[in-house]
Design an enzyme around this catalytic site. Structure first.
Site, PDB file in Angstrom:
ATOM      1  N   ASP A 187     -45.094 174.006  74.363  1.00 50.90           N
ATOM      2  CA  ASP A 187     -43.950 173.159  74.522  1.00 50.90           C
ATOM      3  C   ASP A 187     -42.716 173.691  74.238  1.00 50.90           C
ATOM      4  OD1 ASP A 187     -45.685 170.983  75.224  1.00 50.90           O
ATOM      5  OD2 ASP A 187     -45.803 170.079  73.326  1.00 50.90           O
ATOM      6  N   LYS A 197     -53.116 167.191  68.802  1.00 48.01           N
ATOM      7  CA  LYS A 197     -52.446 168.449  68.464  1.00 48.01           C
ATOM      8  C   LYS A 197     -52.541 168.785  66.914  1.00 48.01           C
ATOM      9  CE  LYS A 197     -49.248 168.127  72.264  1.00 48.01           C
ATOM     10  NZ  LYS A 197     -47.740 168.090  72.595  1.00 48.01           N
TER      11      LYS A 197
END
Length: 301
Positions: A111, A74
């Site tokens: 998210d 990420k």
């Protein structure tokens, strides 16, 4: 739902991780593709960290529309993106890459979006909740970072608690600095920390508790983890991003006390929606049929 087929004109996307075998994203996206009769495919892509950049450039050159990015990539995805959404910039991580027609790469972190959307889908008024008290996030990893950023955007005071106190302090300081850089004339973020062995004592003051750790996960290091919720106020909302099992002992204990709860499966489903829209050009529904399909897939594992 019609039979799933693709042609040479298929729109392509995937999920990059190392490992990636655990990911449910291929099951979810291919379900949506078949349901909407879209000529496309979404594939798992196991990519080691040392070849991440090469792999992303190769996918882009091969005509992929983009990719999701999971552990451990990420931060590398954040670095490779030419442009990132504001909340992703503050969080410092990206989980969704979109390859644009002009050759640039756009990055976002969905998210936090998925977490908030799941709360709202569960009938929780997030704005009203933010006015009732702080949100406590258990853990200081990537999920905590993204969720905290979205909660700050919604007006929450955010408290971190982590078994390693230095990580909680570091995350709070990092997000504080990033927020101030992005909003130099705005209100300062309300961030603080509490010791891991003290957070249960603050439950009466909280509006929301979020478990962002692997505690309570089936097959994890502490599947029987159940905090003491005896000090919780009646308006406390308890949420858990763990989705195996779908109801952790933490959530079960909260329900037994009559508290509002929100599980992790919905976050998994909602966070996928922005990427699907960007790659395949269609909106998606997180309805009971979708949830049932993913639950069945989980039960087969």
């Amino acid at each position: 739902m019609s039979e799933f087929r693709i042609t040479g004109k298929a729109k392509l996307a995937g999920v990059i991780g190392h490992p990636v075998t655990h990911s449910l994203s291929p099951v979810l996206h291919n379900y949506w593709l078949a349901r909407k009769e879209i000529d496309g495919a979404y594939v798992p892509l196991s990519v080691a960290p040392d070849v991440f950049v090469t792999a992303v450039k190769g996918l882009q050159a091969s005509g992929f529309r983009g990719a999701n990015v999971t552990i451990p990539h990420k931060e590398a995805a954040f670095a490779i993106a030419d442009e990132v959404d504001p909340m992703a910039r503050i969080a410092g991580s990206v989980n969704t890459l979109v390859f644009r027609e002009d050759g640039t790469i756009h990055g976002s972190s969905t998210d936090g979006f998925g977490y908030i959307a799941n709360l709202e889908a569960d009938g929780i008024d997030v704005t009203a909740l933010a006015n009732r008290g702080p949100a406590l996030l258990l853990g200081a990893g990537g999920a905590a970072r993204s969720i905290a950023t979205s909660l700050l955007e919604k007006g929450f005071q955010v408290i971190f608690s982590n078994r390693t106190a230095e990580r909680a302090d570091g995350l709070a300081n990092e997000l504080d600095a990033a927020w101030r850089r992005h909003f130099p004339k705005g209100d300062a973020p309300r961030l603080s920390t509490v010791a891991w062995d003290k957070w249960e004592e603050q439950l009466s003051e909280l509006a929301l508790v979020v478990n962002t750790t692997s505690l309570g996960m089936q097959g994890g290091p502490a599947p029987d983890w159940t905090p003491d919720l005896s000090r919780a106020s009646s308006h406390l909302v308890v949420s858990d991003i763990v989705y195996v099992p779908q109801e952790t002992l933490f959530l079960k204990a909260a329900k037994e006390r009559g508290l509002t709860t929100s599980g992790g499966l919905g976050m998994l489903l909602h966070q996928a929606r922005p990427g699907f829209k960007a790659w395949f050009g269609a909106d998606t529904e997180v309805d009971e049929a979708t949830a049932a399909y993913i639950r069945a897939a989980l039960n087969k594992r």
